[in-house]
Scaffold this active site. Sequence first.
Site, short mmCIF file in Angstrom:
data_model
loop_
_atom_site.label_atom_id
_atom_site.label_comp_id
_atom_site.label_asym_id
_atom_site.label_seq_id
_atom_site.Cartn_x
_atom_site.Cartn_y
_atom_site.Cartn_z
N CYS A 52 31.28 30.11 8.79
CA CYS A 52 31.34 28.85 9.53
C CYS A 52 29.96 28.45 10.03
O CYS A 52 29.29 29.24 10.72
CB CYS A 52 32.31 28.98 10.72
N CYS A 55 29.74 28.51 14.10
CA CYS A 55 29.88 29.72 14.91
C CYS A 55 28.50 30.20 15.40
O CYS A 55 27.48 30.00 14.75
CB CYS A 55 30.55 30.83 14.09
N ASP A 78 23.20 17.53 11.41
CA ASP A 78 22.32 17.73 10.26
C ASP A 78 22.49 16.63 9.21
O ASP A 78 21.60 16.41 8.38
CB ASP A 78 22.61 19.09 9.61
N HIS A 115 35.91 30.51 17.19
CA HIS A 115 36.25 29.73 16.00
C HIS A 115 37.74 29.36 15.98
O HIS A 115 38.14 28.38 15.34
CB HIS A 115 35.90 30.54 14.76
N ASN A 155 37.57 14.46 15.82
CA ASN A 155 38.54 14.46 14.75
C ASN A 155 39.09 15.88 14.63
O ASN A 155 38.33 16.80 14.32
CB ASN A 155 37.91 14.05 13.42
N SER A 163 36.15 18.54 8.49
CA SER A 163 35.74 19.47 7.44
C SER A 163 35.57 20.90 7.93
O SER A 163 35.40 21.81 7.13
CB SER A 163 34.42 19.00 6.82
N HIS A 166 36.39 24.85 13.27
CA HIS A 166 35.78 25.29 14.54
C HIS A 166 35.91 24.14 15.55
O HIS A 166 35.58 22.99 15.24
CB HIS A 166 34.32 25.66 14.33
N HIS A 168 35.25 21.34 17.72
CA HIS A 168 34.04 20.56 17.97
C HIS A 168 34.35 19.07 18.01
O HIS A 168 35.38 18.62 17.52
CB HIS A 168 32.98 20.84 16.90
N GLN A 170 32.07 15.01 18.32
CA GLN A 170 30.82 14.35 17.95
C GLN A 170 30.44 13.28 18.96
O GLN A 170 31.28 12.80 19.73
CB GLN A 170 30.94 13.71 16.56
N HIS A 298 38.63 5.15 30.05
CA HIS A 298 39.87 5.65 29.48
C HIS A 298 39.57 6.42 28.20
O HIS A 298 38.47 6.36 27.65
CB HIS A 298 40.86 4.52 29.20
#
Length: 341
Positions: A52, A55, A78, A115, A155, A163, A166, A168, A170, A298
Amino acid sequence: MPTFDLAEHPHRRYNPLTGEWVLVSPHRSKRPWQGQQEETVCDERLAYDETCYLCPTNTRANGEQNPDYPATYVFDNDFGALQEATPVGSFEKGGLIRAESERGICRVICFSPRHDLTLADMEVADIRKVVDLWQQQYLELGSLDFIRYVQIFENKGAIMGCSNPHPHGQIWAQSTVPVEPAKETKQQEAYFEVNRRSLLQDYLTLELEEKSRVISENDHFVALVPFWAVWPFETIIISKRHFQHIGQMDEAEKDAYSHIIKSVTTTYDRVFGVSFPYSSGIHQSPTDGQDYPGWHFHMHFYPPLLRSATVKKFMVGYEMMGNPQRDITPEAAADLLRSLL
């Protein structure tokens, strides 16, 4: 003619945040758990996955190595959709063909070094660390002179295009205000101009009086299925206090916000007995230096699952050509979610 009934007859519902409508057809599906229940795939993950790229201590695709982070961790994406070094420029032809350069910064936030944990699995104290980082990132990115909006989102699940499992989220910070927050800005500021009150504060007052769509609440936040919900089990978290952005949250509100995020996400996981996929995002005021007295903080949750862990609602046909449509009423969805708290 029979008396019109929201629970029985087709109707349109108005979304005051966007000025748009959703078609509701309750006669088509009155119970959200009707239909075939497909066998679900067991989703077992290790606490640490050496393959991953999120991680701790692992190497990412660009060759950089993650630190051995103990809690949350943020880094520049990236493969970000926006780039800080994008030059200013535009293209125009005949007034109808137009393009403008868009500058921005994309970051990834790892919620936990583990993870195998999602927000639903994490302790409230660890979710609070995520909230703290969201606040810090909003203030940092929003202070940059070329950033006009900071979109924090997640997401969750492969069905939502995630994809990497783990845990996370954005952050996309950009030089213009995106379409959805721009619509909400217009609606909320127009309402405040006329009423001198927050649109969502007045809406929340109505929902707390009726209670039929409220899922959970605490001293500072309410989670509910909005009257105008499009997705089957869509929810919205609304702050009880009228403030514009996460940077204005005090310590007690950040604690309460962490608790209600935990409540919503764990309840989702109980609907079909799986780690519930969704797209979620915080909506808050732009960072262009202007005052937005009508903006009310909200958070939206848009889960796609419809009748089982593998039956997804798609936006097709009429919904792509006309407007969104749903069968399960928001009230029925709220009843089910509330029963699973």
